[in-house]
Design an enzyme around this catalytic site. Sequence first.
Site, PDB file in Angstrom:
ATOM      1  CE  LYS A 116      -6.605   6.702   8.451  1.00 16.61           C
ATOM      2  NZ  LYS A 116      -5.225   6.955   8.830  1.00 16.61           N
ATOM      3  CD  GLU A 200      -9.885  13.298   6.843  1.00 19.90           C
ATOM      4  OE1 GLU A 200      -9.009  13.685   6.027  1.00 19.90           O
ATOM      5  OE2 GLU A 200      -9.621  12.625   7.839  1.00 19.90           O
ATOM      6  CG  HIS A 235      -0.391   7.514   0.478  1.00 21.75           C
ATOM      7  ND1 HIS A 235      -0.749   8.842   0.394  1.00 21.75           N
ATOM      8  CD2 HIS A 235      -1.340   6.839  -0.207  1.00 21.75           C
ATOM      9  CE1 HIS A 235      -1.858   8.948  -0.305  1.00 21.75           C
ATOM     10  NE2 HIS A 235      -2.239   7.759  -0.688  1.00 21.75           N
ATOM     11  NE  ARG A 292       5.170   3.929  13.804  1.00 20.11           N
ATOM     12  CZ  ARG A 292       5.410   4.800  12.828  1.00 20.11           C
ATOM     13  NH1 ARG A 292       6.543   5.502  12.834  1.00 20.11           N
ATOM     14  NH2 ARG A 292       4.555   5.021  11.867  1.00 20.11           N
TER      15      ARG A 292
END
Length: 513
Positions: A116, A200, A235, A292
Amino acid sequence: MLKKVLIANRGEIALRVVRACKELGVLSVAVYSDADAHAPHVREADEAVRIGPPPSSESYLLGNLIIDAAKRVGADAIHPGYGFLSERDWFARAVREAGLIWIGPPAEAIAAVGSKTAARTLAVAHDVPVVPGTTEALRDATEATAIAKKFGYPVLLKAAAGGGGKGMRVVRAENEIAGALDAAKREAKNAFGDDAVYVEKYIEGPRHVEIQVLGDQHGTMISLGERECSVQRRHQKMIEEAPSPAVSPELRKQMGEAAVRFAKAAGYTNAGTCEFLLARDGSFYFLEMNTRIQVEHPVTEYVTGVDLVQWQIRIASGEKLTVPAHIVPNGWAIECRITSEDAANGFLPSTGRINYLHVPGGPGVRWDAGVEAGSEVGLFYDPMLAKLIVWAATREQAVERMHRALLELTVDGIETSREFHLRVMEDSEFRAGAIDIQWLERRLPSLLSVDATPDELRTAAIASALIADAERRGRSAVWTGATGGAVKRTAAEPAPQSSAWAQLARTEGLRDR
Ligand code: ADP
């Protein structure tokens, strides 16, 4: 063109790739574990190779065994599908080193966007907006506190190696930061063997909007527009659509350009997806790139008319992309993930044999499934059995069509998420497109609750009896909305104690015809 493709996957995506191969005149080879010996993807492929026992660690995750199988059957390429080995750069590299073609981006591009923080650094360097925050691992709570002060609460602590929502903690006030940092680090260490955590800004109530990109090996990279994937539980995406009710043509262009810029910077080719958070004020932030084909790719296929899986194979064969760079989405597509989960019981996994399966049909309905009547559903693999996808000219019509298709769907033998999807299609907020990534968790209790009064239950019971009677006489009974009929329902519907029935009893009349 490639001649023979081995598919390193199972279920609906393996069958999806088999179908693409057939339409392109390419031979397909399935691999299977003992649990999947009689699965549709095995039967439909031109050849099939047994890999091992049911657990994926002893079958679908054994990259070297799969590569050996590909060489043995004379395949010239491997398609990884999604999940399993699809985003492992070592596997993409091993496939290439074995002299086979990898149907996906180069191993180097997978590695470049895998972390990330590395992806954030790359995005910033190429003018792609990221959520305000840091890219360096936090040293300690003192540093975390200073950074949080700078960005303002709430903030999100996030594992650099993260995935599946693990190693993430929302922090709403300064006195929570030390505890949250410890917890995030511990979770990240356990899940990924790497305790690097960064900060973040926490965005309140954003949408999850992602951009599909497609790039060939000759320098062309295009965007195929967005998918709205805000309907998530823990999620996990449950329902996806294209386009997004929140994206204007101008925003689509901006997000598409950002995604293309990022993909080019990563040295990307083939199909990929850039995930963004879209904030309420219309600003968007890059989250990560999925290297993908995605589960939800069919909604993009429906509104663009582009066969993404065929293009994956054509691009890997060296073909030049001939898809126009700026496709205006045509109509509206929605996908519901049909899982073997019992929504009424906290989404408990359900197992057993599918005794009977009736698949919806009619205009604008697509059914991508890895199971059929007679399939055994166990606990070895992901609970997604099938995807029901619909297309219609407008969002409103697509919602109606999905509702109708879900009513047609009958799965006997195991519990599925069908009922849950029906309730969502009937929900006023969903119908208004008023969704964000926290919407489902907020709305779920009322979606699934039984909140009828005795009067309503009595009305619903009478209605139910009337419908049953009409059916006995060979007629169909339809609930018709008093206000023009937003919701229609037949006797195939659930028992009268469900809240949706009670709502109908409250607001709508019954007609027997
Ligand atoms: P993972 O790779 O673990 O899935 P992501 O970075 O994709 O982690 O984030 C998972 C989910 O968490 C996102 O889809 C979104 O719902 C939420 N999320 C991530 N970052 C933020 C943020 N800065 N603010 C609010 N929600 C976020």
